[in-house]
Scaffold this motif. Sequence first.
Motif, PDB file in Angstrom:
ATOM      1  N   ILE A   1      -0.406 -42.812   6.995  1.00 63.45           N
ATOM      2  CA  ILE A   1       0.088 -43.197   8.684  1.00 63.45           C
ATOM      3  C   ILE A   1       1.499 -42.750   8.463  1.00 63.45           C
ATOM      4  CG2 ILE A   1       0.164 -44.626  10.677  1.00 63.45           C
ATOM      5  CD1 ILE A   1      -2.894 -43.899   9.744  1.00 63.45           C
ATOM      6  N   ALA A   2       2.027 -41.913   9.414  1.00 64.05           N
ATOM      7  CA  ALA A   2       3.324 -42.013   9.291  1.00 64.05           C
ATOM      8  C   ALA A   2       3.844 -41.550  10.849  1.00 64.05           C
ATOM      9  CB  ALA A   2       3.839 -40.811   8.918  1.00 64.05           C
ATOM     10  N   PHE A   3       4.916 -41.679  11.366  1.00 59.18           N
ATOM     11  CA  PHE A   3       5.475 -41.528  12.721  1.00 59.18           C
ATOM     12  C   PHE A   3       6.644 -40.568  12.468  1.00 59.18           C
ATOM     13  CE2 PHE A   3       7.181 -45.312  10.675  1.00 59.18           C
ATOM     14  CZ  PHE A   3       8.522 -45.544  11.179  1.00 59.18           C
ATOM     15  N   PRO A   4       6.956 -39.940  13.859  1.00 60.56           N
ATOM     16  CA  PRO A   4       8.201 -38.986  13.686  1.00 60.56           C
ATOM     17  C   PRO A   4       9.467 -39.363  13.206  1.00 60.56           C
ATOM     18  CG  PRO A   4       6.844 -38.814  15.790  1.00 60.56           C
ATOM     19  CD  PRO A   4       6.242 -40.112  15.192  1.00 60.56           C
ATOM     20  N   ASP A   5       9.968 -40.571  13.474  1.00 57.17           N
ATOM     21  CA  ASP A   5      11.007 -41.148  13.050  1.00 57.17           C
ATOM     22  C   ASP A   5      11.223 -41.057  11.530  1.00 57.17           C
ATOM     23  OD1 ASP A   5      12.173 -41.237  15.476  1.00 57.17           O
ATOM     24  OD2 ASP A   5      12.140 -43.414  15.668  1.00 57.17           O
ATOM     25  N   ILE A   6      10.063 -41.697  10.906  1.00 58.08           N
ATOM     26  CA  ILE A   6      10.158 -41.838   9.733  1.00 58.08           C
ATOM     27  C   ILE A   6      10.141 -40.604   8.776  1.00 58.08           C
ATOM     28  CG2 ILE A   6       7.618 -42.469   9.087  1.00 58.08           C
ATOM     29  CD1 ILE A   6       8.906 -44.616   7.180  1.00 58.08           C
TER      30      ILE A   6
ATOM     31  N   TYR B   1      12.360 -39.449   5.835  1.00 55.44           N
ATOM     32  CA  TYR B   1      12.002 -38.753   4.628  1.00 55.44           C
ATOM     33  C   TYR B   1      12.753 -37.433   4.491  1.00 55.44           C
ATOM     34  CZ  TYR B   1       7.398 -41.596   5.137  1.00 55.44           C
ATOM     35  OH  TYR B   1       6.332 -42.600   5.137  1.00 55.44           O
ATOM     36  N   GLN B   2      12.546 -36.635   5.283  1.00 61.15           N
ATOM     37  CA  GLN B   2      13.118 -35.330   5.319  1.00 61.15           C
ATOM     38  C   GLN B   2      14.919 -35.488   5.073  1.00 61.15           C
ATOM     39  OE1 GLN B   2      11.541 -33.617   8.944  1.00 61.15           O
ATOM     40  NE2 GLN B   2       9.914 -32.711   7.654  1.00 61.15           N
ATOM     41  N   ASP B   3      15.419 -36.246   5.800  1.00 64.27           N
ATOM     42  CA  ASP B   3      16.951 -36.355   5.581  1.00 64.27           C
ATOM     43  C   ASP B   3      17.284 -37.097   4.161  1.00 64.27           C
ATOM     44  OD1 ASP B   3      19.742 -36.829   6.488  1.00 64.27           O
ATOM     45  OD2 ASP B   3      19.085 -38.838   6.366  1.00 64.27           O
ATOM     46  N   VAL B   4      16.478 -37.849   3.871  1.00 67.95           N
ATOM     47  CA  VAL B   4      16.837 -38.716   2.571  1.00 67.95           C
ATOM     48  C   VAL B   4      16.754 -37.553   1.432  1.00 67.95           C
ATOM     49  CG1 VAL B   4      16.385 -40.489   1.040  1.00 67.95           C
ATOM     50  CG2 VAL B   4      16.922 -40.937   3.267  1.00 67.95           C
ATOM     51  N   LEU B   5      15.489 -37.254   1.455  1.00 67.79           N
ATOM     52  CA  LEU B   5      15.089 -36.156   0.505  1.00 67.79           C
ATOM     53  C   LEU B   5      15.589 -34.687   0.291  1.00 67.79           C
ATOM     54  CD1 LEU B   5      11.206 -36.360   0.567  1.00 67.79           C
ATOM     55  CD2 LEU B   5      12.802 -37.502  -1.048  1.00 67.79           C
ATOM     56  N   SER B   6      16.623 -34.345   1.341  1.00 68.00           N
ATOM     57  CA  SER B   6      17.146 -33.229   1.440  1.00 68.00           C
ATOM     58  C   SER B   6      18.680 -33.550   1.138  1.00 68.00           C
ATOM     59  CB  SER B   6      16.883 -32.526   2.665  1.00 68.00           C
ATOM     60  OG  SER B   6      17.805 -33.272   3.684  1.00 68.00           O
TER      61      SER B   6
ATOM     62  N   VAL C   1       1.350 -40.773  14.128  1.00 69.79           N
ATOM     63  CA  VAL C   1       1.489 -41.605  15.309  1.00 69.79           C
ATOM     64  C   VAL C   1       2.725 -41.644  16.010  1.00 69.79           C
ATOM     65  CG1 VAL C   1      -0.508 -43.055  14.282  1.00 69.79           C
ATOM     66  CG2 VAL C   1       1.495 -43.709  14.203  1.00 69.79           C
ATOM     67  N   VAL C   2       2.703 -41.990  17.391  1.00 75.70           N
ATOM     68  CA  VAL C   2       3.626 -42.215  18.038  1.00 75.70           C
ATOM     69  C   VAL C   2       3.809 -43.434  18.591  1.00 75.70           C
ATOM     70  CG1 VAL C   2       5.171 -41.184  20.038  1.00 75.70           C
ATOM     71  CG2 VAL C   2       4.018 -39.582  18.712  1.00 75.70           C
ATOM     72  N   PRO C   3       4.465 -44.437  18.112  1.00 76.85           N
ATOM     73  CA  PRO C   3       4.558 -45.719  18.488  1.00 76.85           C
ATOM     74  C   PRO C   3       5.111 -46.034  19.941  1.00 76.85           C
ATOM     75  CG  PRO C   3       5.565 -45.500  16.393  1.00 76.85           C
ATOM     76  CD  PRO C   3       5.431 -44.168  16.895  1.00 76.85           C
ATOM     77  N   THR C   4       4.711 -46.779  20.707  1.00 83.21           N
ATOM     78  CA  THR C   4       5.011 -47.174  22.224  1.00 83.21           C
ATOM     79  C   THR C   4       6.123 -48.160  22.050  1.00 83.21           C
ATOM     80  OG1 THR C   4       3.110 -48.372  22.584  1.00 83.21           O
ATOM     81  CG2 THR C   4       3.162 -45.980  23.131  1.00 83.21           C
ATOM     82  N   ALA C   5       5.924 -49.471  21.349  1.00 85.99           N
ATOM     83  CA  ALA C   5       6.848 -50.536  21.320  1.00 85.99           C
ATOM     84  C   ALA C   5       7.178 -50.469  19.948  1.00 85.99           C
ATOM     85  CB  ALA C   5       5.948 -51.553  21.810  1.00 85.99           C
ATOM     86  N   VAL C   6       8.623 -50.838  20.051  1.00 87.15           N
ATOM     87  CA  VAL C   6       9.114 -51.056  18.569  1.00 87.15           C
ATOM     88  C   VAL C   6       9.555 -52.399  18.449  1.00 87.15           C
ATOM     89  CG1 VAL C   6      10.923 -50.225  17.026  1.00 87.15           C
ATOM     90  CG2 VAL C   6       9.714 -48.530  18.600  1.00 87.15           C
TER      91      VAL C   6
ATOM     92  N   HIS D   1      13.094 -48.614  11.009  1.00 92.49           N
ATOM     93  CA  HIS D   1      12.276 -47.710  10.544  1.00 92.49           C
ATOM     94  C   HIS D   1      11.388 -48.215   9.635  1.00 92.49           C
ATOM     95  CE1 HIS D   1      14.482 -44.255  12.203  1.00 92.49           C
ATOM     96  NE2 HIS D   1      15.694 -44.450  11.476  1.00 92.49           N
ATOM     97  N   ASP D   2      11.382 -49.571  10.065  1.00 92.70           N
ATOM     98  CA  ASP D   2      10.331 -50.461   9.259  1.00 92.70           C
ATOM     99  C   ASP D   2       8.982 -50.283   9.087  1.00 92.70           C
ATOM    100  OD1 ASP D   2       9.619 -51.591  11.397  1.00 92.70           O
ATOM    101  OD2 ASP D   2      10.578 -53.591  11.387  1.00 92.70           O
ATOM    102  N   GLY D   3       8.396 -49.431   9.992  1.00 92.49           N
ATOM    103  CA  GLY D   3       6.896 -49.043  10.098  1.00 92.49           C
ATOM    104  C   GLY D   3       5.883 -50.030  10.711  1.00 92.49           C
ATOM    105  N   ILE D   4       6.656 -51.190  11.142  1.00 91.44           N
ATOM    106  CA  ILE D   4       5.500 -52.110  12.016  1.00 91.44           C
ATOM    107  C   ILE D   4       5.013 -51.383  13.175  1.00 91.44           C
ATOM    108  CG2 ILE D   4       5.361 -54.239  13.178  1.00 91.44           C
ATOM    109  CD1 ILE D   4       7.406 -55.434  10.821  1.00 91.44           C
TER     110      ILE D   4
END
Length: 143
Positions: free
Chosen positions: A35-40, A44-49, A78-83, A91-94
């Motif tokens: 399970i992933a979300f757009p921010d993470i 991922y892409q930022d850190v890995l590049s 998924v696109v979380p609605t409440a953070v 970006h803790d993923g909760i």
Amino acid sequence: MKLVLDTVVLIRALMGPMGPQGRLVFDPALDFEWIAFPDIVSEYQDVLSRPQLQRRFRQLADRGMVHLTERLARATIVVPTAVPRVCRDPHDGISAARKGRADAIVSEDRDLLSLKTYEGITICAAQTMIAVLARREERDPTT
């Protein structure tokens, strides 16, 4: 089983594919729905590049990165609605874990790991999750 993977887990998987994080990400016997979300995904892409990581760990640009990209392409986004602000990492993923009905968040972040659970979602390190997935597979190899 549905899992959210913290960015550090992915970095460590690529740096050490034979370590617990690498085994979790790359071992096909440890089956789970990612399970992933757009921010993470952006994180991922930022850190890995980052050039300093790519220079230091050549495997980021080779087979491991290709496999990781393929696996991420099969992830449920998924696109979380409440953070909720549960720890310092935004970006803790909760919220994604809640939205995606994940069973667990796999992290190496001490702030997050100290919670152990949040609203019924297990928070654990890669080594713990490997043991959980291995036991699950032993009980029912068809899942």
